[in-house]
Design a protein around this motif. Structure first.
Motif, mmCIF file in Angstrom:
data_model
loop_
_atom_site.group_PDB
_atom_site.id
_atom_site.type_symbol
_atom_site.label_atom_id
_atom_site.label_comp_id
_atom_site.label_asym_id
_atom_site.label_seq_id
_atom_site.Cartn_x
_atom_site.Cartn_y
_atom_site.Cartn_z
ATOM 1 N N UNK A 1 0.845 -1.204 0.000
ATOM 2 C CA UNK A 1 0.000 0.000 0.000
ATOM 3 C C UNK A 1 0.879 1.252 0.000
ATOM 4 N N UNK A 2 1.907 1.238 0.823
ATOM 5 C CA UNK A 2 2.826 2.376 0.884
ATOM 6 C C UNK A 2 3.507 2.585 -0.457
ATOM 7 N N UNK A 3 3.911 1.493 -1.094
ATOM 8 C CA UNK A 3 4.587 1.581 -2.389
ATOM 9 C C UNK A 3 3.698 2.248 -3.435
ATOM 10 N N UNK A 4 2.398 1.983 -3.409
ATOM 11 C CA UNK A 4 1.490 2.569 -4.397
ATOM 12 C C UNK A 4 1.508 4.092 -4.339
ATOM 13 N N UNK A 5 1.787 4.647 -3.158
ATOM 14 C CA UNK A 5 1.803 6.105 -3.021
ATOM 15 C C UNK A 5 2.957 6.745 -3.795
ATOM 16 N N UNK A 6 3.999 5.963 -4.120
ATOM 17 C CA UNK A 6 5.161 6.524 -4.808
ATOM 18 C C UNK A 6 4.834 6.949 -6.241
ATOM 19 N N UNK A 7 3.711 6.455 -6.777
ATOM 20 C CA UNK A 7 3.301 6.858 -8.126
ATOM 21 C C UNK A 7 2.610 8.215 -8.122
ATOM 22 N N UNK A 8 2.305 8.726 -6.948
ATOM 23 C CA UNK A 8 1.600 10.006 -6.837
ATOM 24 C C UNK A 8 2.573 11.172 -6.942
ATOM 25 N N UNK A 9 2.064 12.290 -7.409
ATOM 26 C CA UNK A 9 2.855 13.526 -7.447
ATOM 27 C C UNK A 9 2.481 14.454 -6.296
ATOM 28 N N UNK A 10 1.701 13.926 -5.361
ATOM 29 C CA UNK A 10 1.278 14.704 -4.195
ATOM 30 C C UNK A 10 2.247 14.469 -3.044
ATOM 31 N N UNK A 11 2.843 15.527 -2.528
ATOM 32 C CA UNK A 11 3.791 15.391 -1.421
ATOM 33 C C UNK A 11 3.150 14.772 -0.185
ATOM 34 N N UNK A 12 1.946 15.219 0.249
ATOM 35 C CA UNK A 12 1.341 14.592 1.437
ATOM 36 C C UNK A 12 1.103 13.095 1.263
ATOM 37 N N UNK A 13 0.678 12.687 0.055
ATOM 38 C CA UNK A 13 0.419 11.260 -0.182
ATOM 39 C C UNK A 13 1.710 10.454 -0.068
ATOM 40 N N UNK A 14 2.781 10.938 -0.683
ATOM 41 C CA UNK A 14 4.058 10.230 -0.623
ATOM 42 C C UNK A 14 4.583 10.200 0.809
ATOM 43 N N UNK A 15 4.425 11.294 1.538
ATOM 44 C CA UNK A 15 4.894 11.332 2.933
ATOM 45 C C UNK A 15 4.165 10.312 3.794
ATOM 46 N N UNK A 16 2.834 10.216 3.601
ATOM 47 C CA UNK A 16 2.075 9.204 4.344
ATOM 48 C C UNK A 16 2.548 7.808 3.950
ATOM 49 N N UNK A 17 2.789 7.610 2.651
ATOM 50 C CA UNK A 17 3.256 6.310 2.188
ATOM 51 C C UNK A 17 4.595 5.926 2.798
ATOM 52 N N UNK A 18 5.511 6.881 2.886
ATOM 53 C CA UNK A 18 6.815 6.608 3.484
ATOM 54 C C UNK A 18 6.667 6.253 4.964
ATOM 55 N N UNK A 19 5.789 6.946 5.663
ATOM 56 C CA UNK A 19 5.544 6.654 7.077
ATOM 57 C C UNK A 19 5.001 5.226 7.232
ATOM 58 N N UNK A 20 4.030 4.862 6.398
ATOM 59 C CA UNK A 20 3.449 3.516 6.453
ATOM 60 C C UNK A 20 4.504 2.463 6.097
ATOM 61 N N UNK A 21 5.386 2.786 5.144
ATOM 62 C CA UNK A 21 6.441 1.844 4.770
ATOM 63 C C UNK A 21 7.334 1.538 5.971
ATOM 64 N N UNK A 22 7.704 2.570 6.734
ATOM 65 C CA UNK A 22 8.516 2.356 7.930
ATOM 66 C C UNK A 22 7.794 1.483 8.944
ATOM 67 N N UNK A 23 6.506 1.745 9.160
ATOM 68 C CA UNK A 23 5.687 0.939 10.069
ATOM 69 C C UNK A 23 5.692 -0.517 9.614
ATOM 70 N N UNK A 24 5.493 -0.729 8.307
ATOM 71 C CA UNK A 24 5.403 -2.081 7.754
ATOM 72 C C UNK A 24 6.709 -2.844 7.919
ATOM 73 N N UNK A 25 7.821 -2.163 7.694
ATOM 74 C CA UNK A 25 9.125 -2.824 7.795
ATOM 75 C C UNK A 25 9.359 -3.357 9.203
ATOM 76 N N UNK A 26 8.942 -2.612 10.218
ATOM 77 C CA UNK A 26 9.116 -3.085 11.596
ATOM 78 C C UNK A 26 8.311 -4.351 11.856
ATOM 79 N N UNK A 27 7.077 -4.399 11.391
ATOM 80 C CA UNK A 27 6.276 -5.613 11.560
ATOM 81 C C UNK A 27 6.950 -6.792 10.867
#
Length: 402
Positions: free
Chosen positions: A291-317
């Motif tokens: 889900x986080x990776x899908x945000x990287x296709x966006x050109x919206x900074x807030x969307x990518x920032x949320x995606x990066x945050x979720x990616x970090x959360x996911x990696x810990x799990x």
């Protein structure tokens, strides 16, 4: 986690290892900066990180060493050796001394291979089985939290006082963890020497992985997942340039957001492990990362920032589920070799993925690579999440007394 912190030995190990993590993450960046300053070459700086990961290919031999000796003396010895090794950097003065930086980087990489397997194995000796997930979650949280501050601290110390001061401080952190290990009271039984052919002993970890279905599922799915996740190492620069129209230096902001997400993920991982089990926790970590990776296709900074945050959360799990599965589903006599075999099976595809990403980004639109990543990670996640419920692993066999 309160039960874990009630254990004296656990508190001592966490404090000592946290100090070591701080020194490591500060030193890694400084080695690269130092090489760049001496040579004014990006290639020379990049070679530092290549030398750091090169010893990972010797992990099967490191795992065999870990399984043949007592873990606490091994951990103490390796930390003491590294305390002396980093002091070689005090003799680096100009470009002709660059080889010393590479020597220290290689020793750092070799020590890391041994220490990671030995620590994983020692935790199974020191802690009750039900607290292993909590310990892995705390280590993950500490590592990501320190990544937010220690590289800046190391770079600042280097800029103000030079690399020698950073090397001295790092040596003290190795001594600190060695002293902490000396104060641990957990007894270790002597392992019985296996009377088998060397190659049979060396490959025992790999054979155990393929003979243990849940472990095989987790490790093979992770290897396939990291093959495409490796694209992200290069892809993020394209996201910044073409999607967000930001300079490459903005990656530091994204790294901080990922670290914050990883801290939250680490704090929730042990509870999620108890609810989902190790196989499905790794699967959910992959699903969230997709889900986080899908945000990287966006050109919206807030969307990518949320995606990066979720990616970090996911990696810990993912990390907590992966590490705990190895510990719980492996007999004590094989802990080191299984940890090393697992590391090799997942790091090799990731290295290939990083290389492929660096090549493909020049010919393929980055959003196409995002799509490939999404499909690949989602498939690996679905594979793990649709597995039947796995029973709690049986207690690992006890080591035989010599």
């Amino acid at each position: 986690m309160r039960e874990l912190f009630r254990l004296r030995d656990a508190r001592v190990l966490l404090i000592g290892w946290g100090l070591s993590m701080f020194g490591d993450t500060a030193m890694f960046l400084v080695l690269g900066i130092w090489a760049k300053d001496l040579t004014h070459s990006n290639a020379a700086a990049g070679l530092v990180f290549f030398v750091l990961i090169l010893p990972s290919f010797s992990s099967p031999f490191a795992g065999l060493v870990v399984d043949r000796v007592r873990k606490r003396p091994l951990l103490i010895g390796v930390n003491c050796v590294m305390a002396a090794a980093v002091l070689l950097l005090l003799f680096v003065h100009d470009r002709s001394d660059l080889w010393l930086i590479y020597v220290v980087a290689g020793l750092y990489g070799a020590a890391g291979v041994i220490l990671s397997s030995a620590r994983s194995a020692f935790l199974t000796v020191m802690l009750p089985r039900e607290l292993l997930g909590d310990a892995n979650a705390i280590f993950s949280t500490m590592r990501e939290g320190l990544r937010l501050i220690s590289p800046l601290f190391g770079a600042g110390l280097y800029a103000a006082f030079g690399g020698g001061i950073v090397a001295t401080a790092d040596a003290l952190t190795f001594i600190g963890v060695a002293v902490a290990l000396l104060f641990i009271r957990t007894p270790e039984t002597r392992l019985e020497r296996e009377e088998q052919h060397f190659f049979t002993e060396l490959t025992a970890g790999l054979r155990h992985v393929f003979a243990t279905l849940p472990l095989k599922q987790i490790i093979l799915a992770t290897g396939a997942c990291l093959l495409v996740v490796g694209f992200s190492e290069t892809l993020l620069f394209a996201v910044l340039e073409f999607g967000l129209h930001r300079p490459a230096s903005f990656l530091g902001v994204l790294d901080s957001l990922q670290g914050a997400g990883a801290i939250l993920g680490g704090l929730t991982a042990s509870r999620a492990l108890r609810r989902f089990g190790d196989v499905r926790l790794v699967g959910w970590g992959m699903a969230l990362f997709a889900v986080a990776d899908a945000s990287f296709a966006s050109s919206s900074l807030p969307v990518v920032c949320v995606g990066i945050f979720v990616a970090g959360f996911a990696v810990s799990w993912f990390i907590v589920g992966f590490a705990t599965a190895i510990q719980l589903r492996t007999p004590q006599r094989l802990q080191g070799r299984v940890a090393s075999a697992a590391s090799t099976l997942v790091s090799t595809p990731q290295t290939i993925g990083i290389a492929l990403g660096a090549i493909l980004i020049s010919f393929v639109d980055y959003r196409a690579l995002v799509a490939v990543m999404f499909v690949g990670i989602s498939a690996c996640s679905a594979y793990l999440l649709t597995r039947g419920p796995e029973p709690t692993p049986a207690p690992a066999e006890e080591p035989a007394l010599a």
